[in-house]
Design a protein around this motif. Structure first.
Motif, PDB file in Angstrom:
ATOM      1  N   ARG A 271       0.841  -1.207   0.000  1.00  0.00           N
ATOM      2  CA  ARG A 271       0.000   0.000   0.000  1.00  0.00           C
ATOM      3  C   ARG A 271       0.867   1.246   0.000  1.00  0.00           C
ATOM      4  O   ARG A 271       0.576   2.206  -0.707  1.00  0.00           O
ATOM      5  CB  ARG A 271      -0.925   0.014   1.225  1.00  0.00           C
ATOM      6  N   GLU A 272       1.929   1.225   0.798  1.00  0.00           N
ATOM      7  CA  GLU A 272       2.796   2.391   0.903  1.00  0.00           C
ATOM      8  C   GLU A 272       3.463   2.707  -0.440  1.00  0.00           C
ATOM      9  O   GLU A 272       3.557   3.873  -0.833  1.00  0.00           O
ATOM     10  CB  GLU A 272       3.856   2.183   1.997  1.00  0.00           C
TER      11      GLU A 272
ATOM     12  N   SER B 121      -7.819   1.111   1.420  1.00  0.00           N
ATOM     13  CA  SER B 121      -6.675   1.360   0.552  1.00  0.00           C
ATOM     14  C   SER B 121      -6.166   0.053  -0.055  1.00  0.00           C
ATOM     15  O   SER B 121      -5.742   0.028  -1.210  1.00  0.00           O
ATOM     16  CB  SER B 121      -5.556   2.082   1.317  1.00  0.00           C
ATOM     17  N   ALA B 122      -6.239  -1.044   0.691  1.00  0.00           N
ATOM     18  CA  ALA B 122      -5.816  -2.351   0.165  1.00  0.00           C
ATOM     19  C   ALA B 122      -6.691  -2.766  -1.019  1.00  0.00           C
ATOM     20  O   ALA B 122      -6.186  -3.305  -2.009  1.00  0.00           O
ATOM     21  CB  ALA B 122      -5.854  -3.403   1.263  1.00  0.00           C
TER      22      ALA B 122
ATOM     23  N   VAL C   8      -7.754   7.607  -3.158  1.00  0.00           N
ATOM     24  CA  VAL C   8      -7.358   6.894  -1.945  1.00  0.00           C
ATOM     25  C   VAL C   8      -7.605   7.739  -0.702  1.00  0.00           C
ATOM     26  O   VAL C   8      -7.808   7.211   0.393  1.00  0.00           O
ATOM     27  CB  VAL C   8      -5.887   6.410  -2.000  1.00  0.00           C
ATOM     28  N   ARG C   9      -7.644   9.051  -0.858  1.00  0.00           N
ATOM     29  CA  ARG C   9      -7.904   9.914   0.302  1.00  0.00           C
ATOM     30  C   ARG C   9      -9.300   9.692   0.887  1.00  0.00           C
ATOM     31  O   ARG C   9      -9.566  10.083   2.020  1.00  0.00           O
ATOM     32  CB  ARG C   9      -7.704  11.373  -0.083  1.00  0.00           C
TER      33      ARG C   9
ATOM     34  N   GLY D 169      -3.771  11.897   5.524  1.00  0.00           N
ATOM     35  CA  GLY D 169      -2.595  11.604   4.711  1.00  0.00           C
ATOM     36  C   GLY D 169      -1.823  10.378   5.165  1.00  0.00           C
ATOM     37  O   GLY D 169      -0.718  10.129   4.714  1.00  0.00           O
ATOM     38  N   ARG D 170      -2.422   9.589   6.048  1.00  0.00           N
ATOM     39  CA  ARG D 170      -1.739   8.405   6.560  1.00  0.00           C
ATOM     40  C   ARG D 170      -2.608   7.168   6.392  1.00  0.00           C
ATOM     41  O   ARG D 170      -3.826   7.237   6.523  1.00  0.00           O
ATOM     42  CB  ARG D 170      -1.432   8.561   8.057  1.00  0.00           C
ATOM     43  N   LEU D 171      -1.932   6.065   6.125  1.00  0.00           N
ATOM     44  CA  LEU D 171      -2.623   4.793   6.031  1.00  0.00           C
ATOM     45  C   LEU D 171      -2.802   4.225   7.432  1.00  0.00           C
ATOM     46  O   LEU D 171      -1.891   4.261   8.239  1.00  0.00           O
ATOM     47  CB  LEU D 171      -1.808   3.798   5.195  1.00  0.00           C
TER      48      LEU D 171
END
Length: 104
Positions: free
Chosen positions: A3-4, A49-50, A91-92, A100-102
């Motif tokens: 994801r990253e 997100s995945a 994705v946001r 801004g972070r998963l």
């Protein structure tokens, strides 16, 4: 792809669109916005997100024809970075993407 890694790729695409020459930006934004709308249509409003990474990795053969139909005289607007920008903007809205972070 993690994801990253995907998010970093998508961020680079978004930065590329935002930093494009001023005369190209309107067309790039048009294509990006339409890809984003199609992502919303295909994935809906509730996703992780995945799930978006899986969708991206499964292939997006519909993007090139869409971009080409919107900007037939601007092949630079068909580049993968434009699609990456749309994925970054989408994705946001992921359930596990906050500030801004998963997450998890």
């Amino acid at each position: 792809m993690t994801r990253e890694t995907a998010v970093h790729r998508w961020q680079d695409g978004d930065r590329s669109v935002r930093q494009a020459p001023a005369e190209r930006r309107p067309v790039l934004e048009l294509v990006c916005d339409r890809i984003l709308a199609e992502l919303r249509r295909r994935l809906g409003g509730s996703f992780s997100s995945a799930e978006l990474v899986d969708f991206y990795e499964a292939g997006t053969p519909w993007i090139l024809p869409l971009a080409a139909s919107l900007a037939p005289d601007a092949p630079w607007a068909w580049e993968a970075t434009v699609a990456d920008a749309a994925f970054h903007r989408y994705v946001r809205d992921a359930q596990d993407y906050a500030g801004g972070r998963l997450g998890g």
